[in-house]
Design a protein around this motif. Structure first.
Motif, short mmCIF file in Angstrom:
data_model
loop_
_atom_site.label_atom_id
_atom_site.label_comp_id
_atom_site.label_asym_id
_atom_site.label_seq_id
_atom_site.Cartn_x
_atom_site.Cartn_y
_atom_site.Cartn_z
N ALA A 161 0.83 -1.20 0.00
CA ALA A 161 0.00 0.00 0.00
C ALA A 161 0.86 1.26 0.00
N ILE A 162 1.94 1.25 0.78
CA ILE A 162 2.84 2.40 0.80
C ILE A 162 3.48 2.59 -0.57
N GLU A 163 3.90 1.49 -1.20
CA GLU A 163 4.51 1.57 -2.52
C GLU A 163 3.55 2.14 -3.55
N ALA A 164 2.25 1.82 -3.38
CA ALA A 164 1.24 2.31 -4.32
C ALA A 164 0.75 3.71 -3.98
N GLY A 165 1.24 4.27 -2.87
CA GLY A 165 0.83 5.62 -2.50
C GLY A 165 -0.45 5.66 -1.71
N GLY A 166 -0.84 4.54 -1.08
CA GLY A 166 -2.06 4.53 -0.29
C GLY A 166 -3.27 4.11 -1.09
N THR A 167 -4.41 4.17 -0.44
CA THR A 167 -5.68 3.79 -1.07
C THR A 167 -6.48 5.05 -1.34
N THR A 168 -7.16 5.11 -2.46
CA THR A 168 -7.99 6.26 -2.78
C THR A 168 -9.24 6.23 -1.92
N LEU A 169 -9.30 7.09 -0.92
CA LEU A 169 -10.50 7.27 -0.11
C LEU A 169 -11.18 8.57 -0.53
N ARG A 170 -12.37 8.79 0.00
CA ARG A 170 -13.12 9.97 -0.42
C ARG A 170 -12.35 11.27 -0.20
N ASP A 171 -11.61 11.35 0.91
CA ASP A 171 -10.96 12.60 1.27
C ASP A 171 -9.44 12.57 1.13
N PHE A 172 -8.88 11.44 0.66
CA PHE A 172 -7.43 11.32 0.68
C PHE A 172 -6.81 11.48 -0.69
N THR A 173 -5.82 12.36 -0.77
CA THR A 173 -4.91 12.40 -1.92
C THR A 173 -3.50 12.51 -1.35
N ARG A 174 -2.52 12.19 -2.17
CA ARG A 174 -1.14 12.26 -1.74
C ARG A 174 -0.71 13.71 -1.60
N VAL A 175 0.49 13.91 -1.05
CA VAL A 175 0.97 15.27 -0.83
C VAL A 175 1.12 16.02 -2.15
N ASP A 176 1.31 15.29 -3.26
CA ASP A 176 1.43 15.95 -4.56
C ASP A 176 0.08 16.16 -5.22
N GLY A 177 -1.01 15.85 -4.50
CA GLY A 177 -2.34 16.06 -5.03
C GLY A 177 -2.90 14.91 -5.82
N GLN A 178 -2.10 13.85 -6.03
CA GLN A 178 -2.54 12.69 -6.79
C GLN A 178 -3.14 11.64 -5.86
N PRO A 179 -4.07 10.82 -6.36
CA PRO A 179 -4.65 9.78 -5.51
C PRO A 179 -3.69 8.62 -5.31
N GLY A 180 -3.92 7.85 -4.23
CA GLY A 180 -3.20 6.60 -4.05
C GLY A 180 -3.82 5.54 -4.94
N TYR A 181 -3.07 4.50 -5.26
CA TYR A 181 -3.53 3.50 -6.23
C TYR A 181 -3.70 2.10 -5.65
N PHE A 182 -3.60 1.95 -4.31
CA PHE A 182 -3.74 0.61 -3.75
C PHE A 182 -5.17 0.10 -3.90
N ALA A 183 -6.13 0.99 -4.12
CA ALA A 183 -7.52 0.55 -4.31
C ALA A 183 -7.64 -0.47 -5.44
N GLN A 184 -6.76 -0.38 -6.42
CA GLN A 184 -6.80 -1.31 -7.54
C GLN A 184 -6.41 -2.73 -7.12
N GLU A 185 -5.77 -2.87 -5.95
CA GLU A 185 -5.32 -4.18 -5.49
C GLU A 185 -6.21 -4.78 -4.40
N LEU A 186 -7.23 -4.06 -3.96
CA LEU A 186 -8.04 -4.54 -2.85
C LEU A 186 -8.73 -5.86 -3.20
N ARG A 187 -8.61 -6.83 -2.29
CA ARG A 187 -9.19 -8.16 -2.52
C ARG A 187 -10.58 -8.29 -1.90
N VAL A 188 -10.80 -7.63 -0.74
CA VAL A 188 -12.08 -7.80 -0.06
C VAL A 188 -12.74 -6.48 0.32
N TYR A 189 -11.98 -5.52 0.78
CA TYR A 189 -12.55 -4.28 1.29
C TYR A 189 -13.48 -3.63 0.25
#
Length: 269
Positions: A209-237
């Motif tokens: 998840a850290i490598e992917a920059g986190g998970t895209t949540l409703r209110d979360f973007t990275r410090v550079d303004g881009q979303p995290g991409y771990f959401a693409q790897e979620l198996r169950v959540y």
């Protein structure tokens, strides 16, 4: 809410801009955050920034003798911007650096915090915290030993910050799936071998998840303004009713400790 990978992603994003600089001053526009901002924060002047650390979900700026702590709460963000950058709504605190840049804290819901921490180890928010999940001291043996006699579900157990810090709802579900453990199983009835698999799963899921920059949540973007991409790897959540990506069985949903939970009834026992 940003969880450990999102906070670590933020730390890595701001660290190169802060470490080795000097904090010239602090501007507090809105002190009414989760806890009122201590007046000593606004009085900080000419302090070296020795490091940017993280403990649990708190970012810690080492100011040579004291720490300035930041918690992102539900919707907080930190961005490094030029000193002349125009203000946006909900820009509550600016840390003015000697580089001509600012570290700007924005928080629409004001559930975040900016903390003056002269004695980190004795602060009540940090006493009693468990190990960091990516540190060597966090092991299956630790989980097994601490779980003996516990009747609470294993999901509730690993989300307890006294057990291990930073394993929030998303990553608890993903780790339990990877380890093949049903989230409702009592923590005290899980073997050492299975806890060893779970400790490895927690480390693997968080590292990815850290490598992917986190998970895209409703209110979360990275410090550079881009979303995290771990959401693409979620198996169950967030996938209740959808087929398990491992066996095809429809995933089931439930609740543990007032938090939603999704699991595979075939893969998780």
């Amino acid at each position: 809410m940003p969880e450990l990978p999102e906070v670590e992603t933020t730390r890595r994003g701001i660290e190169p801009h802060l470490t080795g600089r000097r904090l010239r001053s602090v501007t507090v526009r809105e002190p009414r955050l989760r806890w009122p901002v201590d007046e000593r924060v606004a009085a900080l002047r000419d302090r070296p920034v020795l490091a940017v650390r993280r403990r649990a979900k708190y970012l810690l700026l080492d100011l040579d003798g004291l720490y300035l702590g930041v918690h992102l709460g539900m919707s907080g963000t930190l961005r490094v911007v030029p000193e002349a950058a125009p203000l946006r709504k909900h820009d509550h605190v600016d840390l003015v650096l000697d580089s001509g840049q600012l570290l700007r804290f924005n928080d629409p819901r004001r559930f975040g915090a900016v903390l003056y921490l002269p004695d980190l180890e004795q602060h009540p928010l940090f006493t009693g915290l468990g190990p960091e999940p990516l540190d060597a001291v966090f092991t299956g043996e630790w989980l097994h030993r601490r779980s003996r006699g516990r009747k609470a579900s294993v999901k509730t157990f690993i989300m307890d910050n006294a057990t291990v810090v930073g394993v929030g709802n998303i990553y608890a579900q993903e780790s339990l799936f990877l380890a093949g453990i049903h989230p409702s199983r009592p923590a005290g009835r899980i073997s050492l071998a299975r806890y060893q698999r779970l400790a490895e799963a927690i480390r693997e899921v968080l590292a990815r998840a850290i490598e992917a920059g986190g998970t895209t949540l409703r209110d979360f973007t990275r410090v550079d303004g881009q979303p995290g991409y771990f959401a693409q790897e979620l198996r169950v959540y967030g996938r209740a009713g959808e087929p398990c990506r491992q066996c095809g069985t429809p995933l089931r949903g439930g609740r543990h400790g007032q938090r939603s939970t999704v699991y595979c009834p075939h893969c998780q026992r």
